[in-house]
Design an enzyme around this catalytic site. Structure first.
Site, PDB file in Angstrom:
ATOM      1  N   ARG A 132      19.015  13.413  14.039  1.00  0.00           N
ATOM      2  CA  ARG A 132      19.204  14.442  13.014  1.00  0.00           C
ATOM      3  C   ARG A 132      20.296  14.030  12.037  1.00  0.00           C
ATOM      4  NH1 ARG A 132      16.721  19.245  14.037  1.00  0.00           N
ATOM      5  NH2 ARG A 132      18.152  20.335  12.638  1.00  0.00           N
ATOM      6  N   HIS A 191       0.848  -1.197   0.000  1.00  0.00           N
ATOM      7  CA  HIS A 191       0.000   0.000   0.000  1.00  0.00           C
ATOM      8  C   HIS A 191       0.878   1.240   0.000  1.00  0.00           C
ATOM      9  CE1 HIS A 191      -3.248   2.746   0.833  1.00  0.00           C
ATOM     10  NE2 HIS A 191      -2.640   3.172   1.929  1.00  0.00           N
ATOM     11  N   GLY A 194      -1.496  12.239   3.504  1.00  0.00           N
ATOM     12  CA  GLY A 194      -1.283  13.047   2.303  1.00  0.00           C
ATOM     13  C   GLY A 194      -0.339  12.440   1.285  1.00  0.00           C
ATOM     14  N   LYS A 195      -0.295  11.110   1.215  1.00  0.00           N
ATOM     15  CA  LYS A 195       0.581  10.458   0.233  1.00  0.00           C
ATOM     16  C   LYS A 195       0.173  10.826  -1.195  1.00  0.00           C
ATOM     17  CE  LYS A 195      -0.243   6.280   1.716  1.00  0.00           C
ATOM     18  NZ  LYS A 195      -1.083   6.611   2.899  1.00  0.00           N
ATOM     19  N   SER A 196      -1.127  10.760  -1.472  1.00  0.00           N
ATOM     20  CA  SER A 196      -1.602  11.055  -2.827  1.00  0.00           C
ATOM     21  C   SER A 196      -1.417  12.529  -3.174  1.00  0.00           C
ATOM     22  CB  SER A 196      -3.074  10.655  -2.968  1.00  0.00           C
ATOM     23  OG  SER A 196      -3.239   9.260  -2.793  1.00  0.00           O
ATOM     24  N   GLU A 217      -5.944   8.522  -6.648  1.00  0.00           N
ATOM     25  CA  GLU A 217      -7.105   8.897  -5.827  1.00  0.00           C
ATOM     26  C   GLU A 217      -6.674   9.944  -4.804  1.00  0.00           C
ATOM     27  OE1 GLU A 217      -9.699   9.091  -2.500  1.00  0.00           O
ATOM     28  OE2 GLU A 217      -7.884   7.881  -2.324  1.00  0.00           O
ATOM     29  N   ASP A 267      -1.982   3.418  -4.517  1.00  0.00           N
ATOM     30  CA  ASP A 267      -2.771   2.579  -3.599  1.00  0.00           C
ATOM     31  C   ASP A 267      -2.246   1.153  -3.501  1.00  0.00           C
ATOM     32  OD1 ASP A 267      -4.842   2.343  -1.709  1.00  0.00           O
ATOM     33  OD2 ASP A 267      -6.041   1.251  -3.166  1.00  0.00           O
ATOM     34  N   GLY A 270       3.074   5.202   4.353  1.00  0.00           N
ATOM     35  CA  GLY A 270       2.615   5.897   5.550  1.00  0.00           C
ATOM     36  C   GLY A 270       1.160   5.572   5.806  1.00  0.00           C
ATOM     37  N   GLU A 271       0.701   5.874   7.018  1.00  0.00           N
ATOM     38  CA  GLU A 271      -0.682   5.559   7.364  1.00  0.00           C
ATOM     39  C   GLU A 271      -1.653   6.425   6.569  1.00  0.00           C
ATOM     40  OE1 GLU A 271      -2.078   7.538  11.260  1.00  0.00           O
ATOM     41  OE2 GLU A 271       0.053   7.097  11.607  1.00  0.00           O
ATOM     42  N   SER A 272      -2.904   6.003   6.508  1.00  0.00           N
ATOM     43  CA  SER A 272      -3.922   6.727   5.744  1.00  0.00           C
ATOM     44  C   SER A 272      -4.146   8.127   6.318  1.00  0.00           C
ATOM     45  CB  SER A 272      -5.238   5.953   5.761  1.00  0.00           C
ATOM     46  OG  SER A 272      -5.091   4.689   5.142  1.00  0.00           O
ATOM     47  N   GLY A 273      -4.405   9.076   5.424  1.00  0.00           N
ATOM     48  CA  GLY A 273      -4.713  10.433   5.845  1.00  0.00           C
ATOM     49  C   GLY A 273      -3.521  11.346   6.001  1.00  0.00           C
TER      50      GLY A 273
END
Length: 308
Positions: A243, A138, A158-160, A202, A177, A153-156
């Protein structure tokens, strides 16, 4: 499981096959057992009977110089070893006893005008890709500055949206996706998009975007080699990132370590620029340029000089 009929159908454009005998064994399986593609097909070899056997001019000349009893003995060895198919290259004609044996034991016997060496090369490439270990991940897979970059990264997070920003900056989309990866060589992982999702991205609030239609032909890629994973994480007070990490972070993908970069998502951070910078830095490291290592050497020299 790959069958002889699938092999014939998938290579119809490059290798025209003609069925000679063993028509009822079209569903005969080509054994995988984790073997390399080079071990699955090759010139006639009685020591490795369980691979696809290719008869070229020399192999057929070797076979026909024996009497019928000796030929039957060789064929029995192949059949006992579980030969999946016998291929006649160079447009050669099959001896009648070979046809009869293949019909009797239901072993696919096919001919092709392709030269034996070329036939083996084509089939090894095909089998290497067809039987390669695969996985679905994913995320969003992109071509950034010629490097295959997987954004996870987790959903929400902003990957897309990040992918859309990178595409608008001239980079290319491979898959969104669900990204299908396969290890097509000992040190190479290729990623591509499932047929159903090709060219689509998407984005929350916008729905499905046809990237190829919106941005043009050059905005999409059919496949790319995976070189870098960019993992997005939420910025929280509890997170403590090094860092200047002394060791490169890697993630295992199909048994290969892939370089990984962790980026915190926070207001005001230009993630597209950070991803491009991470890619440029990765390209430098692939060329043998280690910025942190050079800095540490410079620092050590400065400390040494100041202590004198």
């Amino acid at each position: 499981m790959l069958t002889v009929q699938e092999l014939v159908d998938d290579n119809a454009d490059n290798i025209p096959f003609n069925w000679i005998a063993g028509h009822g064994a079209a569903d005969r399986a080509i054994p995988d057992d984790g073997m390399a593609a080079a071990d699955l097909v090759g010139h006639l070899n009685l020591i490795h009977p369980s691979r696809v056997q290719v008869f070229g001019q020399e192999e057929l000349a070797y076979y026909t110089r024996f009497d019928l009893r000796r030929r039957m003995h060789h064929m029995d060895e192949l059949l006992i070893g579980g030969v999946p198919a016998i291929l006649l290259a160079d447009g050669l004609s099959a001896p009648q006893d070979l046809i009869d044996q293949c019909d009797q034991h239901q072993v696919p016997l096919l001919s092709t005008p392709v030269a034996a060496a070329q036939l083996i090369d084509l089939l090894r490439i095909y089998l290497g890709k067809k039987l390669a270990p695969t996985t679905t991940v994913h995320g969003v897979f992109l071509d950034v500055l010629g490097l295959g970059v997987l954004i996870t990264g987790e959903s929400g997070l902003g990957k897309s949206e990040l992918a859309l920003e990178l595409i608008s900056r001239g980079h290319g989309l491979v898959a969104d996706d669900a990204v299908e990866f396969s290890r097509t060589a000992p040190n190479m992982i290729e990623g591509h998009c499932p047929q159903l999702l090709q060219n689509l991205l998407e984005v929350r609030g916008l729905g499905l975007l046809d990237i190829r239609t919106i941005f043009g032909e050059t905005s999409v890629r059919r496949k790319m080699r995976l070189k870098l994973i960019v993992h997005l994480v939420r910025a929280t007070a509890q997170d403590k990132f090094e860092r200047l990490p002394l060791q490169d972070i890697t993630q295992d993908m199909l048994g290969l370590p892939v370089r990984k970069v962790m980026l915190q998502v926070a207001a005001g951070r230009n993630l597209a620029v950070l991803v491009e910078a991470a890619v440029r830095n990765t390209i430098l490291k692939l060329r043998g340029i280690d910025t942190l290592g050079e800095f540490m050497e410079r620092q050590a020299m400065a400390i040494l000089q100041s202590s004198k």
